[in-house]
Design a protein around this motif. Sequence first.
Motif, mmCIF file in Angstrom:
data_model
loop_
_atom_site.group_PDB
_atom_site.id
_atom_site.type_symbol
_atom_site.label_atom_id
_atom_site.label_comp_id
_atom_site.label_asym_id
_atom_site.label_seq_id
_atom_site.Cartn_x
_atom_site.Cartn_y
_atom_site.Cartn_z
ATOM 1 N N THR A 43 0.864 -1.168 0.000
ATOM 2 C CA THR A 43 0.000 0.000 0.000
ATOM 3 C C THR A 43 0.903 1.221 0.000
ATOM 4 O OG1 THR A 43 -1.723 -1.161 1.238
ATOM 5 C CG2 THR A 43 -1.812 1.247 1.239
ATOM 6 N N TRP A 44 0.657 2.133 -0.931
ATOM 7 C CA TRP A 44 1.467 3.348 -1.061
ATOM 8 C C TRP A 44 0.614 4.554 -0.681
ATOM 9 C CZ3 TRP A 44 3.849 2.591 -6.640
ATOM 10 C CH2 TRP A 44 4.751 1.518 -6.618
ATOM 11 N N VAL A 45 1.137 5.388 0.226
ATOM 12 C CA VAL A 45 0.483 6.630 0.632
ATOM 13 C C VAL A 45 1.405 7.772 0.223
ATOM 14 C CG1 VAL A 45 -0.439 7.985 2.531
ATOM 15 C CG2 VAL A 45 -0.632 5.479 2.582
ATOM 16 N N PHE A 46 0.947 8.610 -0.705
ATOM 17 C CA PHE A 46 1.780 9.672 -1.268
ATOM 18 C C PHE A 46 1.711 10.924 -0.397
ATOM 19 C CE2 PHE A 46 1.336 6.656 -4.546
ATOM 20 C CZ PHE A 46 2.540 6.709 -5.236
ATOM 21 N N THR A 47 2.875 11.520 -0.149
ATOM 22 C CA THR A 47 2.973 12.673 0.749
ATOM 23 C C THR A 47 3.498 13.925 0.057
ATOM 24 O OG1 THR A 47 5.192 11.971 1.443
ATOM 25 C CG2 THR A 47 3.320 11.222 2.775
ATOM 26 N N ARG A 48 4.053 13.797 -1.159
ATOM 27 C CA ARG A 48 4.643 14.950 -1.849
ATOM 28 C C ARG A 48 4.820 14.643 -3.328
ATOM 29 N NH1 ARG A 48 10.632 17.259 -0.257
ATOM 30 N NH2 ARG A 48 10.698 18.987 -1.720
ATOM 31 N N GLY A 49 4.557 15.641 -4.180
ATOM 32 C CA GLY A 49 4.808 15.515 -5.613
ATOM 33 C C GLY A 49 3.625 14.963 -6.390
ATOM 34 N N ASP A 50 3.850 14.774 -7.688
ATOM 35 C CA ASP A 50 2.867 14.200 -8.608
ATOM 36 C C ASP A 50 3.521 13.049 -9.339
ATOM 37 O OD1 ASP A 50 0.436 15.945 -8.589
ATOM 38 O OD2 ASP A 50 1.952 17.477 -9.024
ATOM 39 N N GLY A 51 2.735 11.999 -9.578
ATOM 40 C CA GLY A 51 3.297 10.843 -10.260
ATOM 41 C C GLY A 51 2.254 10.070 -11.028
ATOM 42 N N ILE A 52 2.751 9.085 -11.751
ATOM 43 C CA ILE A 52 1.914 8.128 -12.456
ATOM 44 C C ILE A 52 2.275 6.743 -11.933
ATOM 45 C CG2 ILE A 52 1.341 7.057 -14.677
ATOM 46 C CD1 ILE A 52 0.357 9.921 -14.513
ATOM 47 N N THR A 54 1.563 2.796 -12.461
ATOM 48 C CA THR A 54 1.044 1.817 -13.407
ATOM 49 C C THR A 54 0.863 0.501 -12.664
ATOM 50 O OG1 THR A 54 2.256 2.897 -15.198
ATOM 51 C CG2 THR A 54 1.451 0.655 -15.616
ATOM 52 N N ILE A 55 -0.357 -0.036 -12.713
ATOM 53 C CA ILE A 55 -0.660 -1.336 -12.121
ATOM 54 C C ILE A 55 -1.288 -2.199 -13.201
ATOM 55 C CG2 ILE A 55 -1.921 -2.614 -10.344
ATOM 56 C CD1 ILE A 55 -1.924 -0.030 -8.684
ATOM 57 N N ASP A 56 -0.617 -3.298 -13.538
ATOM 58 C CA ASP A 56 -1.099 -4.201 -14.591
ATOM 59 C C ASP A 56 -1.501 -3.431 -15.850
ATOM 60 O OD1 ASP A 56 -0.589 -6.575 -13.197
ATOM 61 O OD2 ASP A 56 -2.511 -6.490 -12.167
ATOM 62 N N ASP A 57 -0.614 -2.543 -16.294
ATOM 63 C CA ASP A 57 -0.738 -1.774 -17.533
ATOM 64 C C ASP A 57 -1.818 -0.686 -17.503
ATOM 65 O OD1 ASP A 57 1.361 -3.244 -18.756
ATOM 66 O OD2 ASP A 57 -0.049 -4.831 -19.272
ATOM 67 N N ILE A 58 -2.348 -0.347 -16.335
ATOM 68 C CA ILE A 58 -3.314 0.748 -16.213
ATOM 69 C C ILE A 58 -2.675 1.860 -15.395
ATOM 70 C CG2 ILE A 58 -5.577 1.443 -15.321
ATOM 71 C CD1 ILE A 58 -6.463 -1.488 -15.773
ATOM 72 N N ASP A 59 -2.679 3.097 -15.943
ATOM 73 C CA ASP A 59 -2.059 4.252 -15.295
ATOM 74 C C ASP A 59 -3.037 4.959 -14.360
ATOM 75 O OD1 ASP A 59 0.327 3.835 -16.648
ATOM 76 O OD2 ASP A 59 -0.114 5.291 -18.218
ATOM 77 N N HIS A 60 -2.490 5.424 -13.226
ATOM 78 C CA HIS A 60 -3.261 6.164 -12.221
ATOM 79 C C HIS A 60 -2.453 7.397 -11.829
ATOM 80 C CE1 HIS A 60 -5.627 2.441 -11.566
ATOM 81 N NE2 HIS A 60 -4.457 1.849 -11.687
ATOM 82 N N HIS A 61 -3.053 8.578 -11.910
ATOM 83 C CA HIS A 61 -2.375 9.795 -11.466
ATOM 84 C C HIS A 61 -2.422 9.848 -9.940
ATOM 85 C CE1 HIS A 61 -2.139 14.154 -10.467
ATOM 86 N NE2 HIS A 61 -1.076 14.003 -11.231
ATOM 87 N N VAL A 62 -1.285 10.192 -9.316
ATOM 88 C CA VAL A 62 -1.221 10.298 -7.856
ATOM 89 C C VAL A 62 -0.609 11.630 -7.464
ATOM 90 C CG1 VAL A 62 -1.135 7.810 -7.415
ATOM 91 C CG2 VAL A 62 1.003 9.079 -7.754
#
Length: 120
Positions: A43-52, A54-62
């Motif tokens: 489980t990833w909890v983002f605290t800073r920045g912007d990213g992409i 990819t999980i099983d070839d599907i992109d998610h903006h974070v």
Amino acid sequence: MIEERPWGYYTVLEDKSTHKVKRIVVYSGQRLSYQSHEKRAETWVFTRGDGIVTIDDIDHHVMAGSIIKIPLRAKHRVKNISAGLLEFVEVQTGDYFGEDDIIRYSDDYGRENGTTAKTP
């Protein structure tokens, strides 16, 4: 202790028999290898920045505040698309948390499957 990688670095915050917690920092424009794990989910909890992510070839903006769950055996990676650092906390759960539980499908730094080399 800080563990340097070509894409950034991480620090292990807690390492128990039931879980492992890391703080991960990804440099601007860099990304982790496209990989999966046989013995752990994350489980990833983002605290800073912007990213992409990819999980099983599907992109998610974070961004800061985003939470991503990566199931056991799912292919995954994250890329920093911000000008600054991308930071997140990773919580691993499962049976085993060793760095050798990595199957790499692609890697920007020439690391072969199952390796954790710090430089290409």
